[in-house]
Design a protein around this motif. Structure first.
Motif, PDB file in Angstrom:
ATOM      1  N   VAL A  43       0.726  -1.116   0.043  1.00 62.14           N
ATOM      2  CA  VAL A  43      -0.006   0.073   0.166  1.00 62.14           C
ATOM      3  C   VAL A  43       0.910   1.305  -0.136  1.00 62.14           C
ATOM      4  O   VAL A  43       1.802   1.427   0.727  1.00 62.14           O
ATOM      5  CB  VAL A  43      -1.104   0.063   1.461  1.00 62.14           C
ATOM      6  CG1 VAL A  43      -0.248   0.072   2.591  1.00 62.14           C
ATOM      7  CG2 VAL A  43      -2.059   1.100   1.033  1.00 62.14           C
ATOM      8  N   LEU A  49       3.290   4.486  -4.918  1.00 61.82           N
ATOM      9  CA  LEU A  49       2.486   3.228  -5.155  1.00 61.82           C
ATOM     10  C   LEU A  49       2.951   2.589  -6.470  1.00 61.82           C
ATOM     11  O   LEU A  49       3.006   1.758  -6.581  1.00 61.82           O
ATOM     12  CB  LEU A  49       0.910   3.789  -5.312  1.00 61.82           C
ATOM     13  CG  LEU A  49      -0.087   2.533  -5.917  1.00 61.82           C
ATOM     14  CD1 LEU A  49      -0.031   1.562  -4.585  1.00 61.82           C
ATOM     15  CD2 LEU A  49      -1.548   3.175  -5.894  1.00 61.82           C
ATOM     16  N   LYS A  53       4.194  -1.050  -6.907  1.00 61.51           N
ATOM     17  CA  LYS A  53       3.391  -2.121  -7.964  1.00 61.51           C
ATOM     18  C   LYS A  53       4.578  -2.762  -8.681  1.00 61.51           C
ATOM     19  O   LYS A  53       4.354  -3.962  -9.168  1.00 61.51           O
ATOM     20  CB  LYS A  53       2.642  -1.113  -8.915  1.00 61.51           C
ATOM     21  CG  LYS A  53       0.985  -0.974  -8.281  1.00 61.51           C
ATOM     22  CD  LYS A  53       0.324  -0.341  -9.170  1.00 61.51           C
ATOM     23  CE  LYS A  53      -0.867   0.032  -8.604  1.00 61.51           C
ATOM     24  NZ  LYS A  53      -2.128   0.876  -9.573  1.00 61.51           N
ATOM     25  N   VAL A  68      -1.749  -5.660  -4.405  1.00 62.66           N
ATOM     26  CA  VAL A  68      -1.784  -4.446  -4.333  1.00 62.66           C
ATOM     27  C   VAL A  68      -3.058  -4.080  -3.631  1.00 62.66           C
ATOM     28  O   VAL A  68      -4.276  -4.593  -4.085  1.00 62.66           O
ATOM     29  CB  VAL A  68      -1.423  -3.583  -5.533  1.00 62.66           C
ATOM     30  CG1 VAL A  68      -1.433  -1.989  -5.252  1.00 62.66           C
ATOM     31  CG2 VAL A  68      -0.164  -3.856  -6.118  1.00 62.66           C
ATOM     32  N   VAL A  69      -2.864  -3.347  -2.286  1.00 66.01           N
ATOM     33  CA  VAL A  69      -4.178  -2.834  -1.706  1.00 66.01           C
ATOM     34  C   VAL A  69      -5.077  -2.242  -2.957  1.00 66.01           C
ATOM     35  O   VAL A  69      -4.630  -1.292  -3.375  1.00 66.01           O
ATOM     36  CB  VAL A  69      -4.150  -2.306  -0.575  1.00 66.01           C
ATOM     37  CG1 VAL A  69      -5.518  -1.547   0.047  1.00 66.01           C
ATOM     38  CG2 VAL A  69      -3.474  -3.084   0.611  1.00 66.01           C
ATOM     39  N   GLY A  70      -6.401  -2.726  -2.901  1.00 67.92           N
ATOM     40  CA  GLY A  70      -7.331  -2.008  -3.708  1.00 67.92           C
ATOM     41  C   GLY A  70      -7.641  -2.742  -4.918  1.00 67.92           C
ATOM     42  O   GLY A  70      -8.510  -2.455  -5.775  1.00 67.92           O
ATOM     43  N   GLU A  74      -7.718  -8.498  -4.865  1.00 68.28           N
ATOM     44  CA  GLU A  74      -7.500  -8.653  -3.726  1.00 68.28           C
ATOM     45  C   GLU A  74      -8.060  -9.508  -2.726  1.00 68.28           C
ATOM     46  O   GLU A  74      -9.065  -9.334  -2.507  1.00 68.28           O
ATOM     47  CB  GLU A  74      -7.290  -7.124  -3.026  1.00 68.28           C
ATOM     48  CG  GLU A  74      -6.761  -7.152  -1.602  1.00 68.28           C
ATOM     49  CD  GLU A  74      -6.826  -5.874  -0.975  1.00 68.28           C
ATOM     50  OE1 GLU A  74      -6.742  -5.524   0.211  1.00 68.28           O
ATOM     51  OE2 GLU A  74      -7.353  -4.878  -1.489  1.00 68.28           O
ATOM     52  N   LEU A  83       1.919  -6.840   5.271  1.00 64.27           N
ATOM     53  CA  LEU A  83       1.559  -5.542   4.399  1.00 64.27           C
ATOM     54  C   LEU A  83       2.689  -4.916   4.260  1.00 64.27           C
ATOM     55  O   LEU A  83       3.411  -4.587   5.539  1.00 64.27           O
ATOM     56  CB  LEU A  83       0.339  -4.928   5.237  1.00 64.27           C
ATOM     57  CG  LEU A  83       0.056  -3.526   4.727  1.00 64.27           C
ATOM     58  CD1 LEU A  83      -0.516  -3.589   3.203  1.00 64.27           C
ATOM     59  CD2 LEU A  83      -0.607  -2.555   5.600  1.00 64.27           C
ATOM     60  N   VAL A  85       4.062  -1.153   3.751  1.00 60.31           N
ATOM     61  CA  VAL A  85       3.678   0.118   3.420  1.00 60.31           C
ATOM     62  C   VAL A  85       4.829   1.012   2.880  1.00 60.31           C
ATOM     63  O   VAL A  85       5.971   1.032   3.691  1.00 60.31           O
ATOM     64  CB  VAL A  85       3.007   0.902   4.797  1.00 60.31           C
ATOM     65  CG1 VAL A  85       2.852   2.159   4.705  1.00 60.31           C
ATOM     66  CG2 VAL A  85       2.150  -0.077   5.351  1.00 60.31           C
ATOM     67  N   PRO A  95      -2.428   5.001   3.658  1.00 65.66           N
ATOM     68  CA  PRO A  95      -1.759   4.088   4.182  1.00 65.66           C
ATOM     69  C   PRO A  95      -1.828   3.743   5.722  1.00 65.66           C
ATOM     70  O   PRO A  95      -1.679   2.547   6.330  1.00 65.66           O
ATOM     71  CB  PRO A  95      -0.188   4.358   3.725  1.00 65.66           C
ATOM     72  CG  PRO A  95      -0.137   5.197   2.746  1.00 65.66           C
ATOM     73  CD  PRO A  95      -1.690   5.897   2.947  1.00 65.66           C
ATOM     74  N   ILE A  98      -5.082   1.934   6.550  1.00 66.00           N
ATOM     75  CA  ILE A  98      -4.698   0.403   5.908  1.00 66.00           C
ATOM     76  C   ILE A  98      -3.869  -0.393   6.731  1.00 66.00           C
ATOM     77  O   ILE A  98      -3.988  -1.519   7.225  1.00 66.00           O
ATOM     78  CB  ILE A  98      -4.270   0.293   4.570  1.00 66.00           C
ATOM     79  CG1 ILE A  98      -5.252   1.124   3.651  1.00 66.00           C
ATOM     80  CG2 ILE A  98      -3.936  -1.102   4.020  1.00 66.00           C
ATOM     81  CD1 ILE A  98      -6.650   0.395   3.693  1.00 66.00           C
TER      82      ILE A  98
END
Length: 186
Positions: A43, A49, A53, A68-70, A74, A83, A85, A95, A98
């Protein structure tokens, strides 16, 4: 007129200086967390980001289950997951939210950032410091001639590629075999 090679050298010198100042032990702890996790989530926001990725994709090439969060596919995070960050300041709202939720599900949280005293510290099990200039202008930050936080995003991306290379060496992965994990619907 400023010449390309002059500017490129300034950027690569900043990047080399930064990466030489990342703590080996912090990176080793992050590697351990990645290797023991069932799934690794990422995240961040903005250009951070984008770097994350790229790291997620590279680790997926090495057989790590990354998300990837979202993203639409997922899965749920669990106590067997990690996780990661990315946040230079450690104060970016999304972040932080999350990371707090991940801890509520007993997941491990690793923060890669520049500010060891950030709000993210409350939720982090592991911290890897990229000691570059941030919007906070803290002491012991490596200055940059580049705009805004470019040096952090670049360093984050290269840190991810460094982790991948370390994993390849540790696991004695034949790089020719990695192509089987590469996207083939292109």
């Amino acid at each position: 007129m400023t010449h390309y090679h002059e500017s490129a050298k300034e950027i690569t010198n900043e990047l080399a200086n930064t990466l030489q100042n990342v703590n080996d032990e912090e990176v080793a702890l992050l590697m351990k967390e990645i290797s023991r996790a069932d799934k690794v989530f990422f995240v961040g926001v903005g250009r951070v980001l984008l770097s994350l990725k790229s790291i997620a994709k590279r680790l997926a090439h090495l057989g790590v289950n990354t998300y990837v969060v979202g993203q639409i596919t997922e899965p749920a995070i669990t106590d067997k997951d990690l996780l990661i960050v990315g946040s230079g300041s450690g104060e970016t709202a999304f972040p932080l939210i999350i990371a707090k939720k991940a801890k509520q599900h007993n997941a491990r949280v690793a923060h890669v950032g520049a500010n060891p005293e950030s709000s993210m510290r409350e939720f982090s099990d592991v911290f890897v410091r990229i000691p570059v200039s941030t919007k906070l202008n803290r002491p012991n930050e490596i200055p940059s001639i580049q705009p805004m936080t470019s040096l952090f995003e670049q360093s984050l991306l290269v840190l991810g590629d460094t982790l991948a290379l370390m994993m390849i060496k540790e696991q004695d992965i034949d790089m020719k075999n990695l192509w089987e994990y590469h996207a083939n619907l292109e």
